[in-house]
Structures are given as structure tokens and as C-alpha cells.
Design an enzyme around this catalytic site. Structure first.
Site, PDB file in Angstrom:
ATOM      1  CG  HIS A 139      -1.537   1.071   1.472  1.00  0.00           C
ATOM      2  ND1 HIS A 139      -1.693   2.042   1.021  1.00  0.00           N
ATOM      3  CD2 HIS A 139      -2.981   0.772   1.840  1.00  0.00           C
ATOM      4  CE1 HIS A 139      -3.253   2.495   0.982  1.00  0.00           C
ATOM      5  NE2 HIS A 139      -4.062   1.564   1.358  1.00  0.00           N
TER       6      HIS A 139
ATOM      7  CD  GLU B 160      -2.540   0.717  -2.329  1.00  0.00           C
ATOM      8  OE1 GLU B 160      -3.703  -0.289  -1.459  1.00  0.00           O
ATOM      9  OE2 GLU B 160      -3.767   2.351  -2.684  1.00  0.00           O
TER      10      GLU B 160
END
Length: 272
Positions: free
Chosen positions: A145, A247
Site C-alpha cells: 500500500h 499500490e
């Protein structure tokens, strides 16, 4: 700095800070000291909360797409440092996470996660390896992330997603066939680009970042925008203007591993 953080430097003077809490890269700076990742100045990971910024590890669930806590438990578990190394071309850190009572409480499977971060002043590679050490098969979704620091997100341009369909979380998860040249970044965005290309380029003023993913099938692009950022509680006003999440992710199709099988995905960032 948290007591469980690991700070290291590459031979060219670049810096990397990794936290054992969450197995999370918190900082990557070039030899001049310029920070390349975004980290919220008010997010400490206290009381079992995740740290906002850097590169959180989402496992074994992405977002709220399942019965587990949002983004799974890896980002709030305490990992073990396995090794640090320094070589002529850069340095590396290796962390590991195994099942423990806290993970069994929400996900009754045995596993081994290995996170390896290799870096220099113009390159960062983070690889996540997942191994099934159980006696039965299980499946998972995952993501790295990554929060990139940008000068002005409204002026940044993310190239490489033209024509790639996506699921739009801001439109009820509706699947949309993209026709735009690049996603608009001057407003809130929360998309899962499906079967994304391996390489993207993020233009940030006079700087370019080439972002390359391997193993992961999808790419998530996220910025909360000012409205949602105000409700987060760990992002001061205006901070959302200086970050963009790009991400490497496995969202649409979970990975299934049989006993003894291993999967690996990685995200590399090259500073141009």
C-alpha cells in the site's frame, strides 16, 4: 522514531527506515535527504492502530473485502528482523512474520511472510513472499500500500493506465472501462485497476518515478481528497495534497496456495 524501527543507509548515502511493527517501510530518502515516501506526522501506530504512510503490507485481506479487519492483520503485527546487508549497489533489510495467537484468533491458518526491501538512492524494491506452511490450502488477497510523496498531487500525472478497466470504490465499486489518458488526481480517487500493466510512470513536477510491479495482477490508486482526509483522524489538514498511493495489489482474484506452495509479488520504484 518508534523503538521497533530499523534505520539503515546504503553506500551512496540513501536512507531507509523500516518498522518491525507492521513489517512496514516508513521512509526512503535519496542521498540529499529528500524524502520519497509520504508518512503522516501524526500517525504513531499506538494502541494497535496501523501507521499511515510508507508501505503498509495488506495481508491476508485487501480493504474490507472479507470478514477480517480492514487490510488484514499483517500491518499491525510485530515482525522479526532476519537480516541486514550492505553491498556495493545498495543495502537490504529482511523481515519475517509467522502465525501467532493473535493471527489465529481471526484467521486459523499457518503461514510464513518474508518481506525484503533493497534500496539505493535511485531504487527501492520491496518483495513480499507468502508461503503456506499449513496442512490444508488457503487463499488470500494482498497489497503493498505504497504512499508516494509528491509536491502537488493535483499537478502530478500517472501514466500507463489508459484503457485499463477499474473498479471505482467512490461509485459503489462499479466497474468502468477507462478511456481517459490518465486518471484525474485533483480530486478524491479510490480505484482498483484490473489486470494492470507491469510498469507505470509518475510525473511529479521535474521528477519521474518508474513504478514496476511483478507477481501482483492489479494496481490501486488512492487519494482521500480533502473531505475524506478530514475524517481520517491521522492526516493533518492539507497533507492529502502531498501524497498519492500507487499500490501493487492482488484484489480481484485471490491467490490460493496448497500446503508447501509459495507466491511472491514485488514493487520497484526507480527515480529518473
Amino acid at each position: 522514531m518508534r523503538p521497533d524501527t530499523i534505520a539503515c543507509q546504503s553506500p551512496d548515502g540513501a536512507g531507509l527506515v523500516v518498522s518491525r511493527y507492521g513489517g512496514q517501510v516508513l521512509s526512503w530518502s535519496d542521498p540529499s535527504g529528500r524524502e520519497l515516501l509520504y508518512l503522516s506526522p501524526t500517525s504513531s501506530g499506538a494502541n494497535g492502530k496501523p501507521v499511515r504512510g510508507g508501505m503498509p503490507v495488506c495481508f491476508p485481506q485487501f480493504a474490507a473485502r472479507g470478514p477480517l479487519p480492514k487490510h488484514g492483520f499483517a500491518r499491525t503485527a510485530l515482525w522479526t528482523e532476519v537480516r541486514q546487508a550492505s553491498e556495493a549497489v545498495g543495502s537490504s533489510v529482511h523481515l519475517q512474520l509467522l502465525e501467532q495467537p493473535q493471527t489465529f484468533a481471526v484467521w486459523p491458518h499457518r503461514f510464513q511472510l518474508d518481506l525484503r526491501a533493497q534500496f539505493s538512492g535511485n531504487h527501492l524494491r520491496v518483495a513480499l513472499q507468502v508461503q503456506n506452511t499449513d496442512v490444508h490450502a488457503w487463499s488470500f488477497t494482498a497489497a503493498l500500500h505504497t504512499y508516494y510523496r509528491v509536491d502537488a498531487v493535483a499537478e502530478a500525472v500517472l501514466h500507463g493506465l489508459r484503457g485499463v478497466s477499474y473498479e471505482d470504490a467512490l461509485d459503489g465499486g462499479r466497474r468502468i472501462e477507462a478511456v481517459e489518458v490518465a486518471p484525474a488526481l485533483d480530486r478524491a480517487i479510490d480505484r482498483v485497476y484490473l489486470a494492470a500493466p507491469r510498469s507505470l510512470t509518475l510525473d511529479d513536477g521535474g521528477r519521474q518515478l518508474e513504478i514496476v510491479q511483478r507477481g501482483f495482477a492489479d494496481t490501486v490508486v488512492w487519494n482521500p481528497g480533502p473531505g475524506a482526509a478530514a475524517s481520517l483522524g491521522d492526516m493533518p489538514p492539507g497533507e492529502e495534497l502531498h501524497m498519492l498511493c500507487v499500490e501493487a495489489a492482488q484484489v480481484a482474484d485471490p491467490i490460493e496456495l496448497r500446503p508447501g506452495e509459495t507466491w511472491q509479488g514485488s514493487q520497484e520504484t526507480h527515480l529518473r
